[in-house]
Scaffold this active site. Structure first.
Site, PDB file in Angstrom:
ATOM      1  N   GLU A   1      57.540  19.431  12.792  1.00  0.00           N
ATOM      2  CA  GLU A   1      58.677  20.241  13.210  1.00  0.00           C
ATOM      3  C   GLU A   1      58.227  21.101  14.383  1.00  0.00           C
ATOM      4  O   GLU A   1      57.272  21.862  14.266  1.00  0.00           O
ATOM      5  CB  GLU A   1      59.150  21.125  12.059  1.00  0.00           C
ATOM      6  CG  GLU A   1      60.289  22.055  12.446  1.00  0.00           C
ATOM      7  CD  GLU A   1      60.499  23.166  11.435  1.00  0.00           C
ATOM      8  OE1 GLU A   1      61.666  23.473  11.149  1.00  0.00           O
ATOM      9  OE2 GLU A   1      59.502  23.737  10.950  1.00  0.00           O
TER      10      GLU A   1
ATOM     11  N   ASP B   1      55.505  21.836   8.828  1.00  0.00           N
ATOM     12  CA  ASP B   1      56.455  22.906   9.094  1.00  0.00           C
ATOM     13  C   ASP B   1      55.948  23.785  10.235  1.00  0.00           C
ATOM     14  O   ASP B   1      54.766  24.136  10.286  1.00  0.00           O
ATOM     15  CB  ASP B   1      56.629  23.745   7.818  1.00  0.00           C
ATOM     16  CG  ASP B   1      57.637  24.853   7.974  1.00  0.00           C
ATOM     17  OD1 ASP B   1      58.834  24.549   8.056  1.00  0.00           O
ATOM     18  OD2 ASP B   1      57.219  26.022   8.024  1.00  0.00           O
TER      19      ASP B   1
END
Length: 539
Positions: free
Chosen positions: A270, A201
């Site tokens: 990401e 993330d």
């Protein structure tokens, strides 16, 4: 399960556990819900599952605020339940990737509680602390993704702490070697349990500029660009100093070195920044950084053939030897069946066409739960929202709850078989006729089309290993070629609402592809509205 490079061209199914299946009747999906529905996931013919966070958390951002990197939140079950997920998935040849939210922790994490207690404790520099300016204001002009300054005052330390997201998500200080080492050890804890990799993330947020220099203004913003909304000033800056720092690469190399000790494991990162393609290239180039980068480029409202061709061409030009991972939906954006709808009317034929495009581009793929059912965005009232992002920016931006509503398993009750009790988010009434049970027996349902197409794709080396080259687009058509050795396929997609004829200028042989609707005759092809087809070039 024997291929260590399974991730090249692999299809990863994202499970948002809160909304997948509730096994214990508390209204929230859980890990045993994944175990119970594992045969359904296996029937989709995917290679891996990406599990959104299930770690111990106060749930201010629904698990993306971690208070124990090695714990399972009781809301989702136990560590033994997670081991069951690994076991049942591996038994069916499916790998497990888990979210790693390394950039920040919860403010309830023991590390932060210690860090904020004084300026001279053992973890005093584990987070990003800074003194106020002489007038008491924040240290610099950095902004939070979720709106407002990226700094919050702490009265105990009499300093500000950095948070790129919610104020309850303080940023860890990656300039501190002890932080890096601790996080790598926490990742290895899960690798030893048997996970096959990580979705990282906010992977370009780890490091910040040591000097805390102000970001410059962004004079190039355009309404409608990725991440740009008039109601959130975050895009008004060029994020030069608060993320995507050079030091990031060295830490990503340390992650890769860790995974090299566990053959077959992989990372997909990401990356969200002003220059995402060049960053993706740097983060995935060679063999010593990340395996894949998760592209935001198709998570926009734009979907014209010209935009899609430009996106493919830019990725191919910029990534060089890097590896992309494509997606048209996830837990943070409006569902693609609403986002890319014509006149706000979801069209299943159009959805099938976009499915075929996504699954035949060069790279790996992430599918978000419910895409295979053709689910569109659920409409919620303000009083039904739980997403802090949506609550803050309502009504111009309705948040992320509309794409996170529960999976409909059948249409026999108002909760759609997701739970025996009222779900944490309401089941969308219009999703009930699109339930798994309702689509199972229909060979032409979106669900069964996904299953057949994914099964077919697994047996096509050209799609997994081949190159890509765009060759044509107009206001309705997108055409690209996939090549492996002497084998060349032409892939055609009609995104318009009327039939089209296209001259290929060379003989081709139509391929028998599940649900393809194109008709090939000689050098030409007929494509119905929202139709697609594939042909092999001859000679």
């Amino acid at each position: 399960m024997n291929r260590n490079d399974w991730w090249r061209g692999g299809v990863i199914y994202q499970v948002y556990p809160r909304s997948f299946f509730d096994s214990n009747g508390d209204g929230v999906g859980d890990l045993l819900g994944v175990v119970e529905k594992i045969d359904y996931i296996a029937s989709l013919n995917v290679d891996a599952i990406w599990l959104s966070p299930f770690f111990t958390s106060p749930m201010k951002d629904f698990g993306y605020d971690v208070s124990d990197y090695r714990g399972v939140d009781p809301l989702f079950g136990t560590l033994e339940d997670f081991k069951q997920v690994i076991d049942v998935a591996h038994a069916r040849g499916i790998r497990i990737l888990i979210d790693q939210v390394l950039n920040h922790s919860s403010d309830q994490h023991a590390w932060f509680k210690e860090s904020r207690s004084s300026r001279d404790n053992e973890k005093a520099d584990w987070y990003v602390w800074a003194d106020p300016k002489d007038d008491g204001t924040v240290p610099n002009n950095w902004l939070s993704v979720f709106g407002g300054p990226a700094w919050t005052w702490d009265s105990r330390r009499k300093q500000y702490y950095l948070h790129n997201f919610l104020s309850s998500q303080p940023d860890l200080n990656f300039h501190c070697e002890a932080v890096q080492q601790q996080l790598l050890e926490d990742m290895e804890f899960w690798l030893k349990l048997g996970v096959d990799g990580f979705r990282l993330d906010a992977a370009n947020f780890y490091f910040h500029d040591r000097e805390l220099r102000d970001n410059p203004p962004n004079h190039d913003i355009r309404e409608g660009s990725i991440g740009v909304r008039a109601d959130n000033p975050y895009a008004f800056q060029k994020h030069v100093y608060d993320k995507t720092q050079p030091e990031n690469l060295d830490f990503l190399r340390r992650i890769r070195q860790l995974l090299e000790r566990y053959p077959g494991s992989a990372t997909v990162a990401e990356i969200g920044c002003d220059h995402s393609l060049s960053t993706m290239a740097a983060y995935t180039g060679g063999s010593d950084t990340l395996h894949m980068a998760y592209s935001f480029d198709l998570l926009t409202e734009q979907c014209s053939p010209g935009f899609l061709r430009h996106t493919i061409d830019c990725v191919e030009r910029e990534l060089v030897d890097g590896w992309p991972c494509w997606s048209i939906g996830n837990h943070d954006v409006v569902r693609v069946m609403s986002r890319w709808a014509l006149a706000n009317q979801p069209d299943l034929a159009r959805g099938r066409m976009f499915m075929a495009m996504l699954l035949t581009m060069r790279g790996s793929v992430c599918l978000y739960q419910g895409e295979e059912l053709g689910l569109d965005e659920a409409e919620l009232q303000f009083e039904q929202l739980v997403d802090p992002y949506g609550i803050r920016f309502w009504p111009e931006f309705k948040g992320r709850d509309g794409c996170r509503t529960p999976m409909p398993w059948h249409d026999q009750d108002q909760h759609g078989g997701f739970s025996r009790e009222q779900p944490w988010l309401p089941m969308a009434d219009r999703h009930l006729p699109m339930s798994v049970a309702a689509q199972e027996s229909d060979p032409n349902s979106m669900l069964n089309i996904y299953r057949r197409f994914l099964a077919w794709r697994q047996d096509q080396p050209l799609l997994i290993e081949g190159s890509i080259r765009t060759v044509y687009h107009d206001e309705a058509l997108l055409v690209y070629e996939r090549r492996l050795g002497d084998e060349v396929w032409v892939c055609l997609f009609n995104m318009g609402d009327s039939a089209r004829h296209f001259d290929l200028s060379a003989p081709v042989e139509g391929l028998h592809v599940p649900s393809a609707t194109a008709v090939f005759e000689g050098h030409g092809v007929h494509l119905p509205a929202h139709g697609f087809g594939f042909a092999r070039r001859l000679g």
